[in-house]
Write an enzyme that holds these catalytic residues in place. Structure first.
Site, PDB file in Angstrom:
ATOM      1  N   HIS A 137       0.905   5.102   1.475  1.00 38.36           N
ATOM      2  CA  HIS A 137       0.316   6.042   2.419  1.00 38.36           C
ATOM      3  C   HIS A 137       0.311   7.423   1.751  1.00 38.36           C
ATOM      4  O   HIS A 137       1.336   7.842   1.203  1.00 38.36           O
ATOM      5  CB  HIS A 137       1.182   6.175   3.669  1.00 38.36           C
ATOM      6  CG  HIS A 137       1.281   4.936   4.501  1.00 38.36           C
ATOM      7  ND1 HIS A 137       0.556   4.752   5.651  1.00 38.36           N
ATOM      8  CD2 HIS A 137       2.039   3.813   4.366  1.00 38.36           C
ATOM      9  CE1 HIS A 137       0.866   3.584   6.197  1.00 38.36           C
ATOM     10  NE2 HIS A 137       1.768   2.989   5.431  1.00 38.36           N
ATOM     11  N   HIS A 148       0.835  -1.197   0.000  1.00 40.72           N
ATOM     12  CA  HIS A 148       0.000   0.000   0.000  1.00 40.72           C
ATOM     13  C   HIS A 148       0.869   1.245   0.000  1.00 40.72           C
ATOM     14  O   HIS A 148       1.985   1.235   0.529  1.00 40.72           O
ATOM     15  CB  HIS A 148      -0.937   0.033   1.217  1.00 40.72           C
ATOM     16  CG  HIS A 148      -0.240  -0.253   2.508  1.00 40.72           C
ATOM     17  ND1 HIS A 148       0.071  -1.542   2.901  1.00 40.72           N
ATOM     18  CD2 HIS A 148       0.235   0.560   3.480  1.00 40.72           C
ATOM     19  CE1 HIS A 148       0.692  -1.493   4.071  1.00 40.72           C
ATOM     20  NE2 HIS A 148       0.815  -0.229   4.440  1.00 40.72           N
TER      21      HIS A 148
HETATM   22  P1  AMP Z   1       2.215  -0.204   7.269  1.00 40.07           P
HETATM   23  O1  AMP Z   1       2.842  -0.203   8.621  1.00 40.07           O
HETATM   24  O2  AMP Z   1       2.950   0.598   6.232  1.00 40.07           O
HETATM   25  O3  AMP Z   1       1.964  -1.633   6.828  1.00 40.07           O
HETATM   26  O4  AMP Z   1       0.830   0.517   7.420  1.00 40.07           O
HETATM   27  C1  AMP Z   1      -0.375  -0.124   7.722  1.00 40.07           C
HETATM   28  C2  AMP Z   1      -1.378   0.967   7.980  1.00 40.07           C
HETATM   29  O5  AMP Z   1      -2.658   0.373   7.989  1.00 40.07           O
HETATM   30  C3  AMP Z   1      -1.207   1.675   9.314  1.00 40.07           C
HETATM   31  O6  AMP Z   1      -1.036   3.066   9.084  1.00 40.07           O
HETATM   32  C4  AMP Z   1      -2.496   1.368  10.069  1.00 40.07           C
HETATM   33  O7  AMP Z   1      -2.933   2.454  10.828  1.00 40.07           O
HETATM   34  C5  AMP Z   1      -3.437   1.046   8.941  1.00 40.07           C
HETATM   35  N1  AMP Z   1      -4.555   0.147   9.230  1.00 40.07           N
HETATM   36  C6  AMP Z   1      -4.523  -1.009   9.932  1.00 40.07           C
HETATM   37  N2  AMP Z   1      -5.739  -1.593   9.927  1.00 40.07           N
HETATM   38  C7  AMP Z   1      -6.548  -0.780   9.190  1.00 40.07           C
HETATM   39  C8  AMP Z   1      -7.922  -0.839   8.813  1.00 40.07           C
HETATM   40  N3  AMP Z   1      -8.721  -1.844   9.200  1.00 40.07           N
HETATM   41  N4  AMP Z   1      -8.426   0.160   8.049  1.00 40.07           N
HETATM   42  C9  AMP Z   1      -7.636   1.194   7.667  1.00 40.07           C
HETATM   43  N5  AMP Z   1      -6.332   1.308   8.003  1.00 40.07           N
HETATM   44  C10 AMP Z   1      -5.794   0.334   8.747  1.00 40.07           C
END
Ligand code: AMP
Length: 139
Positions: A104, A102
């Site tokens: 950000h 993903h």
């Molecule tokens: P990463 O550490 O780059 O894998 O980022 C994962 C992101 O997903 C984090 O910023 C979390 O806050 C976000 N996240 C986790 N669960 C959810 C969810 N159910 N819906 C939206 N964002 C989420």
């Protein structure tokens, strides 16, 4: 590590978990981060099963960056942010916590610090209203 089809983003893609969606097309989905580092923090994911950038097909990589560019412009407009930070983490050692690739999209303004990564849940009513505004901007 093999791709885990039960990660939370895979469930969102399949409609098995809720999200504050702002955009969807055949190849990608964008939705608000529920633990935002700044107001308007949005995630963009490909529908293709891929843990990191290294697992992604060239077509999905192209779709992912195209959607990221489009959604980032809408996030910037709605949040009236002078700056937009794009981040993309590959592997636990880089801080990745959800193992479906993903981007950000994080609005930035000088003098305003970011919240900690994936720490505090935002008010869901506010997220719902913000998602509606970003989505409307993308229509
Ligand atoms: P990463 O550490 O780059 O894998 O980022 C994962 C992101 O997903 C984090 O910023 C979390 O806050 C976000 N996240 C986790 N669960 C959810 C969810 N159910 N819906 C939206 N964002 C989420």
């Amino acid at each position: 590590m093999a791709y885990d089809p039960n990660n939370i983003f895979a469930k969102i893609i399949r409609g098995e978990a809720p999200c504050f969606k702002v955009y969807e097309d055949n190849s990608t989905i964008a939705f608000l981060d529920i633990m935002p580092q700044a107001e308007g923090h949005t995630l963009v994911i490909p529908k293709e099963r891929a843990e990191t950038i290294f697992d992604l097909s060239p077509d999905s990589a192209a779709a992912l960056i195209t959607t990221t560019q489009k959604v980032a412009a809408a996030v910037k407009q709605v949040t009236k942010s002078p700056g937009i930070l794009l981040a993309q983490l590959n592997g636990a050692a880089a801080g990745q916590s959800v193992f479906h690739i993903h981007f950000h999209i994080i609005p930035r303004s000088s003098g305003i610090d970011l919240n900690l990564h994936a720490r505090d849940k935002a008010d869901f009513d506010k997220l719902k209203s913000l998602a509606a505004k970003i989505s409307a901007t993308l229509q």
